[in-house]
Design a protein around this motif. Structure first.
Motif, mmCIF file in Angstrom:
data_model
loop_
_atom_site.group_PDB
_atom_site.id
_atom_site.type_symbol
_atom_site.label_atom_id
_atom_site.label_comp_id
_atom_site.label_asym_id
_atom_site.label_seq_id
_atom_site.Cartn_x
_atom_site.Cartn_y
_atom_site.Cartn_z
ATOM 1 N N GLY A 98 34.756 -32.468 -14.133
ATOM 2 C CA GLY A 98 34.432 -32.528 -15.546
ATOM 3 C C GLY A 98 35.292 -31.636 -16.393
ATOM 4 O O GLY A 98 36.523 -31.693 -16.324
ATOM 5 N N LEU A 99 34.642 -30.752 -17.170
ATOM 6 C CA LEU A 99 35.325 -29.917 -18.154
ATOM 7 C C LEU A 99 34.831 -28.481 -18.035
ATOM 8 O O LEU A 99 33.628 -28.225 -18.088
ATOM 9 N N LEU A 100 35.766 -27.539 -17.869
ATOM 10 C CA LEU A 100 35.456 -26.113 -17.871
ATOM 11 C C LEU A 100 35.816 -25.544 -19.231
ATOM 12 O O LEU A 100 36.944 -25.719 -19.713
ATOM 13 N N ILE A 101 34.864 -24.838 -19.864
ATOM 14 C CA ILE A 101 35.077 -24.207 -21.166
ATOM 15 C C ILE A 101 34.949 -22.698 -21.008
ATOM 16 O O ILE A 101 33.953 -22.201 -20.475
ATOM 17 N N CYS A 102 35.963 -21.981 -21.476
ATOM 18 C CA CYS A 102 35.909 -20.517 -21.507
ATOM 19 C C CYS A 102 36.269 -20.081 -22.921
ATOM 20 O O CYS A 102 37.436 -20.180 -23.327
ATOM 21 N N ASN A 103 35.271 -19.643 -23.667
ATOM 22 C CA ASN A 103 35.480 -19.217 -25.041
ATOM 23 C C ASN A 103 35.467 -17.693 -25.103
ATOM 24 O O ASN A 103 34.439 -17.068 -24.844
ATOM 25 N N GLU A 104 36.590 -17.100 -25.406
ATOM 26 C CA GLU A 104 36.735 -15.640 -25.471
ATOM 27 C C GLU A 104 36.286 -14.968 -24.175
ATOM 28 O O GLU A 104 35.527 -13.997 -24.198
ATOM 29 N N MET B 213 43.401 -11.804 -15.100
ATOM 30 C CA MET B 213 43.264 -13.221 -15.447
ATOM 31 C C MET B 213 44.026 -14.116 -14.478
ATOM 32 O O MET B 213 43.651 -15.266 -14.248
ATOM 33 N N LEU B 214 45.107 -13.572 -13.877
ATOM 34 C CA LEU B 214 45.857 -14.355 -12.900
ATOM 35 C C LEU B 214 45.040 -14.533 -11.624
ATOM 36 O O LEU B 214 45.020 -15.622 -11.035
ATOM 37 N N GLY B 215 44.359 -13.484 -11.210
ATOM 38 C CA GLY B 215 43.464 -13.593 -10.059
ATOM 39 C C GLY B 215 42.297 -14.515 -10.337
ATOM 40 O O GLY B 215 41.863 -15.271 -9.456
ATOM 41 N N TRP B 216 41.781 -14.455 -11.572
ATOM 42 C CA TRP B 216 40.681 -15.346 -11.955
ATOM 43 C C TRP B 216 41.115 -16.811 -11.860
ATOM 44 O O TRP B 216 40.376 -17.658 -11.317
ATOM 45 N N LEU B 217 42.312 -17.120 -12.356
ATOM 46 C CA LEU B 217 42.771 -18.504 -12.318
ATOM 47 C C LEU B 217 42.972 -18.972 -10.878
ATOM 48 O O LEU B 217 42.729 -20.143 -10.558
ATOM 49 N N ALA B 218 43.387 -18.061 -10.011
ATOM 50 C CA ALA B 218 43.501 -18.413 -8.592
ATOM 51 C C ALA B 218 42.133 -18.749 -8.012
ATOM 52 O O ALA B 218 42.004 -19.681 -7.195
ATOM 53 N N GLU B 219 41.081 -18.020 -8.422
ATOM 54 C CA GLU B 219 39.725 -18.337 -7.961
ATOM 55 C C GLU B 219 39.303 -19.722 -8.437
ATOM 56 O O GLU B 219 38.698 -20.493 -7.677
ATOM 57 N N VAL B 220 39.593 -20.032 -9.694
ATOM 58 C CA VAL B 220 39.270 -21.369 -10.209
ATOM 59 C C VAL B 220 40.022 -22.427 -9.419
ATOM 60 O O VAL B 220 39.470 -23.476 -9.055
ATOM 61 N N SER B 221 41.289 -22.147 -9.123
ATOM 62 C CA SER B 221 42.112 -23.099 -8.372
ATOM 63 C C SER B 221 41.539 -23.379 -6.990
ATOM 64 O O SER B 221 41.587 -24.512 -6.500
ATOM 65 N N GLN B 222 40.988 -22.363 -6.361
ATOM 66 C CA GLN B 222 40.459 -22.502 -5.005
ATOM 67 C C GLN B 222 39.032 -23.035 -4.977
ATOM 68 O O GLN B 222 38.494 -23.326 -3.905
ATOM 69 N N SER B 223 38.403 -23.180 -6.137
ATOM 70 C CA SER B 223 37.012 -23.618 -6.194
ATOM 71 C C SER B 223 36.901 -25.129 -5.999
ATOM 72 O O SER B 223 37.906 -25.850 -5.979
ATOM 73 N N ALA B 224 35.659 -25.602 -5.903
ATOM 74 C CA ALA B 224 35.411 -27.033 -5.707
ATOM 75 C C ALA B 224 35.432 -27.813 -7.019
ATOM 76 O O ALA B 224 35.274 -29.037 -7.008
ATOM 77 N N PHE B 225 35.614 -27.139 -8.148
ATOM 78 C CA PHE B 225 35.691 -27.819 -9.442
ATOM 79 C C PHE B 225 37.041 -28.492 -9.621
ATOM 80 O O PHE B 225 38.082 -27.935 -9.285
ATOM 81 N N THR B 226 37.023 -29.700 -10.185
ATOM 82 C CA THR B 226 38.242 -30.378 -10.602
ATOM 83 C C THR B 226 38.016 -30.970 -11.987
ATOM 84 O O THR B 226 36.906 -31.345 -12.348
ATOM 85 N N GLY B 227 39.079 -31.032 -12.767
ATOM 86 C CA GLY B 227 38.977 -31.595 -14.108
ATOM 87 C C GLY B 227 39.795 -30.811 -15.103
ATOM 88 O O GLY B 227 40.769 -30.147 -14.756
ATOM 89 N N GLU B 228 39.380 -30.852 -16.372
ATOM 90 C CA GLU B 228 40.105 -30.175 -17.439
ATOM 91 C C GLU B 228 39.558 -28.770 -17.649
ATOM 92 O O GLU B 228 38.353 -28.534 -17.554
ATOM 93 N N ILE B 229 40.461 -27.843 -17.922
ATOM 94 C CA ILE B 229 40.116 -26.456 -18.218
ATOM 95 C C ILE B 229 40.510 -26.179 -19.659
ATOM 96 O O ILE B 229 41.677 -26.342 -20.024
ATOM 97 N N LEU B 230 39.554 -25.753 -20.469
ATOM 98 C CA LEU B 230 39.798 -25.501 -21.886
ATOM 99 C C LEU B 230 39.574 -24.014 -22.152
ATOM 100 O O LEU B 230 38.446 -23.523 -22.068
ATOM 101 N N LEU B 231 40.657 -23.310 -22.487
ATOM 102 C CA LEU B 231 40.609 -21.870 -22.699
ATOM 103 C C LEU B 231 40.851 -21.581 -24.171
ATOM 104 O O LEU B 231 41.915 -21.889 -24.711
#
Length: 390
Positions: free
Chosen positions: A158-164, A229-247
Motif C-alpha cells: 500500500g502506502l507508507l506516510i511519514c509526516n515530519e 535516517m539511512l539506517g531507518w530506510l534500510a529497515e523499511v527496505s528489509q521489512s515485509a511492506f511493499t508499495g509507495e513511500i511518501l515522506l
C-alpha cells in the motif's frame, strides 16, 4: 515518597561523568533529549501541537491534510488495480489525528476503498498507541493495528506516510577544520553548563558519510549528518511492506543544504513557537530538529533497490492532489476548506518549507502508465541526473 525521575540534564551529567574524556557525541545527546523513556521530549505522553504547543504541523492546520492524503492513497490503490487488500502505514503518527482524518475521508468519499483499507501505525510508545486508538474511536477501530518496530510489520502492500518524522531523528553535528572534519561532542564547562567541543567521528557510519561529503568546505563550516535516517530506510527496505513511500518534511536537496550561507547547519530548538540555535538549553523540554538532506536519502533509496517517483514542494504536490477533489461533481469548497488549503500550499506558509519525496518499494505492477518525466524531474531537482529512472 518515591524518588523523582531524573530529568534529561541530570541524566546527561551522569553519563558524561562516566564517559571517556567526559564527552558524548551530539547525536547521543539529541537521542536522549527526545526519546529517553518518560523524560525525553517525545516520551512524556501526548504533546500539544498547534496554537497551544511548541510548533505547527500540516496535520494541526485541520482535517484537510488528511483528506488530501486520502485522495492520494485512493490514487495509489486505483493505479494498483484496486486490490482487495490495501494498507496505509504511518510512522510518527503522534496522537493519531492524521490517521483519523485520512480514514474518515476514505469512508466519506471512497467507500469502495474503505472495504479494503487497513491502517498500520509503527509506534513503540504504549501511551501514544492508546492515544491513537482513542483518536480513531470505536467506529474505525477495526481498521487499526500497531507494530512496535519495522521487524513486526506484517506482509502488507500500500502506502507508507511519514509526516515530519525524519527531521526529528538524532543527527551528528560536524565542523570542518584545518585537519578535516571533526565531530562536535558535548561536555560541561566549569560552571556546569553544557558546551560543544571538537572530537573524532564516533561511529563507522559517520566516518563513511564524512568521506562521501568531501572536503570542499571553508574552515569553521558547521552542519549536520543524519546517519540515523539511512539506517531507518534500510529497515523499511528489509521489512515485509511493499508499495509507495511518501515522506513529507522540512529539507533541501544537497546542493542547497550545504551552501556557504547555511554555515551553522539547520539544527534548531523549538519552544512555544519560537526557534533558535540554543540546542543545549532546556534539554527534554523543547523540540530539536534538523532539516532532511533529501538527496542523500534518495541516493540511499536507489542503493536499496527503490525507485524515486517524485520530489516536489508540498504546495505543488497538494495542489495536484486537490485537482481531483475540485473535479468531483457537486464539490464546492467552503471558507474553512479554502483557509486550510492556503495554509498548506501557500509559499509563505507551509507550501514551500515542506518537500515531498515519493519512493516506490516493490509492490504491485501499476496499471497506470509510469510517469518518466515526473521521475526525471525529481532526479534533476535532487542533483541525481545520472541515477536510473527505471
Amino acid at each position: 515518597m518515591a524518588n523523582a525521575i531524573p530529568r534529561v540534564p541530570e541524566l546527561l551529567l551522569e553519563r558524561l561523568a562516566s564517559a571517556p574524556g567526559k564527552v558524548a557525541p551530539w547525536a547521543e545527546v539529541m537521542q536522549l533529549a527526545l526519546y529517553e523513556p518518560l523524560v525525553g521530549y517525545y516520551r512524556q505522553g501526548v504533546r500539544r501541537i498547534g496554537r497551544g504547543g511548541d510548533f505547527y504541523t500540516s496535520v494541526s492546520v485541520g482535517p484537510l491534510y488528511g483528506e488530501l492524503l486520502a485522495e492520494h492513497a485512493t490514487g495509489v490503490w486505483t493505479a494498483a488495480g484496486c486490490p482487495e487488500r490495501f494498507a496505509v502505514l504511518e510512522q510518527g503518527a503522534h496522537d493519531g489525528t492524521l490517521a483519523r482524518d485520512l480514514v474518515e475521508a476514505v469512508h466519506r468519499h471512497h467507500p469502495e476503498l474503505a472495504v479494503s483499507l487497513r491502517y498500520v501505525i509503527i509506534e513503540p510508545d504504549e501511551t501514544l498507541r492508546e492515544a491513537q486508538q482513542a483518536r480513531l474511536g470505536p467506529e474505525f477501530a477495526a481498521h487499526l493495528s500497531h507494530a512496535a518496530t519495522w521487524a513486526e510489520v506484517p506482509e502488507v502492500q500500500g502506502l507508507l506516510i511519514c509526516n515530519e518524522l525524519l527531521d526529528a531523528f538524532a543527527v551528528h553535528r560536524i565542523e570542518f577544520t584545518s585537519e578535516g572534519w571533526k565531530e562536535l561532542h558535548v561536555t560541561t564547562r566549569g560552571d556546569g553548563a553544557f558546551e560543544f567541543v571538537q572530537g573524532p567521528p564516533s561511529t563507522p557510519g559517520l566516518q563513511v558519510e564524512l568521506e562521501r561529503l568531501g572536503n570542499d568546505f571553508p574552515i569553521g563550516f558547521v552542519t549536520e549528518l543524519n546517519v540515523a535516517m539511512l539506517g531507518w530506510l534500510a529497515e523499511v527496505s528489509q521489512s515485509a511492506f511493499t508499495g509507495e513511500i511518501l515522506l513529507a518534511d522540512y529539507g533541501h536537496a544537497a546542493r542547497e543544504y550545504y551552501i556557504p550561507e547555511r554555515n551553522g547547519g539547520t539544527l534548531r530548538r523549538y519552544c512555544q513557537h519560537r526557534t533558535d540555535d540554543r540546542v543545549l538549553e532546556n534539554l527534554g523540554e523543547a523540540d530539536l530538529t534538523a532539516h532532511v538532506n533529501f538527496t542523500r536519502l534518495a541516493e540511499q533509496a536507489v542503493a536499496l533497490g527503490m525507485t524515486v517517483m517524485e520530489f516536489i514542494e508540498q504546495g505543488r504536490f497538494l495542489t495536484h492532489v486537490a485537482a481531483h477533489l475540485l473535479r468531483r461533481p457537486g464539490f464546492s469548497p467552503d471558507p474553512a476548506w479554502l483557509r486550510q488549503f492556503q495554509t498548506l500550499t501557500h509559499p509563505g506558509h507551509l507550501g514551500h518549507a515542506f518537500h515531498i519525496l515519493a519512493l516506490q518499494k516493490g509492490g504491485w505492477e501499476s496499471k497506470a502508465e509510469p510517469d518518466a518525466g515526473r521521475r526525471a524531474a525529481a532526479l534533476r531537482r535532487l542533483g541525481m541526473e545520472s541515477a536510473p529512472i527505471h
